[in-house]
Motif scaffolding. Structure first.
Motif, PDB file in Angstrom:
ATOM      1  N   GLU A  20       0.824  -1.213   0.000  1.00  0.00           N
ATOM      2  CA  GLU A  20       0.000   0.000   0.000  1.00  0.00           C
ATOM      3  C   GLU A  20       0.856   1.260   0.000  1.00  0.00           C
TER       4      GLU A  20
ATOM      5  N   CYS B  52       0.344   4.210  -2.644  1.00  0.00           N
ATOM      6  CA  CYS B  52       0.080   5.589  -2.202  1.00  0.00           C
ATOM      7  C   CYS B  52       1.193   6.530  -2.653  1.00  0.00           C
TER       8      CYS B  52
ATOM      9  N   GLY C   3       0.545   7.354  -6.217  1.00  0.00           N
ATOM     10  CA  GLY C   3      -0.750   7.932  -6.511  1.00  0.00           C
ATOM     11  C   GLY C   3      -1.758   6.995  -7.132  1.00  0.00           C
TER      12      GLY C   3
ATOM     13  N   TYR D  69      -3.634   5.275  -5.416  1.00  0.00           N
ATOM     14  CA  TYR D  69      -4.729   5.763  -4.586  1.00  0.00           C
ATOM     15  C   TYR D  69      -4.160   6.691  -3.528  1.00  0.00           C
ATOM     16  N   GLU D  70      -5.015   7.611  -3.064  1.00  0.00           N
ATOM     17  CA  GLU D  70      -4.578   8.591  -2.068  1.00  0.00           C
ATOM     18  C   GLU D  70      -4.403   7.946  -0.706  1.00  0.00           C
ATOM     19  N   LYS D  71      -5.346   7.106  -0.355  1.00  0.00           N
ATOM     20  CA  LYS D  71      -5.233   6.300   0.853  1.00  0.00           C
ATOM     21  C   LYS D  71      -5.707   4.906   0.478  1.00  0.00           C
TER      22      LYS D  71
END
Length: 182
Positions: free
Chosen positions: A49, A53, A56, A58-60
C-alpha cells in the motif's frame, strides 16, 4: 531478470505461501523475532500500500478484502501498477532508511517480499524452495543495496548469518539479511 518481473514473481511467491496459512497460525512466531505470522503479513500488505500511495494509485488505501490472500492480491497488484506508472522510478518514497527513489525502492521491495515469503514458509513449515533464478537475482541485488548502516538492532536488517554456498539461493538471501538458516 527485469526488476518489475522480479517484483511480480516475489509477490507471487509470497501469495503461494500465504495461500496455506490458516487463521489459527496468525499468532505463531516467525524468523523475524518481533513479528508473529499476522504481523509479517500485515508488513507485506502495508508495504504494498505504501508503494501504491507513494505513486498515486490511490490517495489512501481502500478497504481490504477480509480474506488475507485476496487482500495480498489486491495490494500486490496496486504496487505492481504503481511501479509501472510513468515517473515511478524517479518518485521519492519515504522509508525507514530515509527517502529513496523508486529505482532503488523497487528492488528493495522485491527483496523484502521474497525474504518475507521465506520467513512465512519457515514459520508455517512450508517449502522454501522458491524459483532459484528469482532468489539468486534478489540475493545479488541485496548484496549491492544493503549497506552496513541498514543492519543491526532497530534497523531493517540483521547481521549476515552463516550459510553454506551450496544452499538454495533463497536460503542464502535469508542468511544474508540476518536469518538463521538451519
Amino acid at each position: 531478470m527485469d526488476l518489475l518481473v522480479g517484483h511480480e514473481l516475489a509477490q507471487d511467491a509470497f501469495a503461494t505461501v500465504l495461500a496455506n496459512i490458516s487463521a489459527a497460525q496468525l499468532g505463531a512466531p516467525t524468523p523475524c523475532s518481533e513479528w508473529a505470522i499476522g504481523d509479517l503479513i500485515e508488513h507485506v500488505l502495508s508495504g504494498n500500500e505504501l508503494v501504491a500511495c507513494g505513486i498515486g494509485v490511490y490517495e489512501k488505501p481502500p478497504n481490504r478484502p477480509d480474506n488475507l490472500l485476496d487482500a495480498h492480491r489486491a495490494t500486490a497488484a496496486a504496487a505492481q501498477q504503481a511501479f509501472t506508472s510513468p515517473g515511478a522510478m524517479d518518485a521519492i518514497f519515504e522509508l525507514p532508511i530515509g527517502p529513496v527513489p523508486g529505482r532503488f525502492f523497487l528492488p528493495m521491495r522485491a527483496i523484502d517480499v521474497l525474504t518475507h515469503a521465506w520467513d512465512l514458509a519457515i514459520a508455517s513449515s512450508q517449502s522454501v524452495h522458491f524459483d532459484p533464478e528469482l532468489a539468486a537475482t534478489q540475493l545479488a541485488a541485496a548484496r549491492q543495496l544493503v549497506q552496513p548502516e541498514f543492519r543491526g538492532p532497530g534497523r531493517p536488517f540483521g547481521e549476515p548469518q552463516p550459510c553454506a554456498a551450496d544452499r538454495a539461493p533463497a536460503d542464502q538471501l535469508a542468511a544474508f539479511l540476518g536469518r538463521k538458516v538451519d
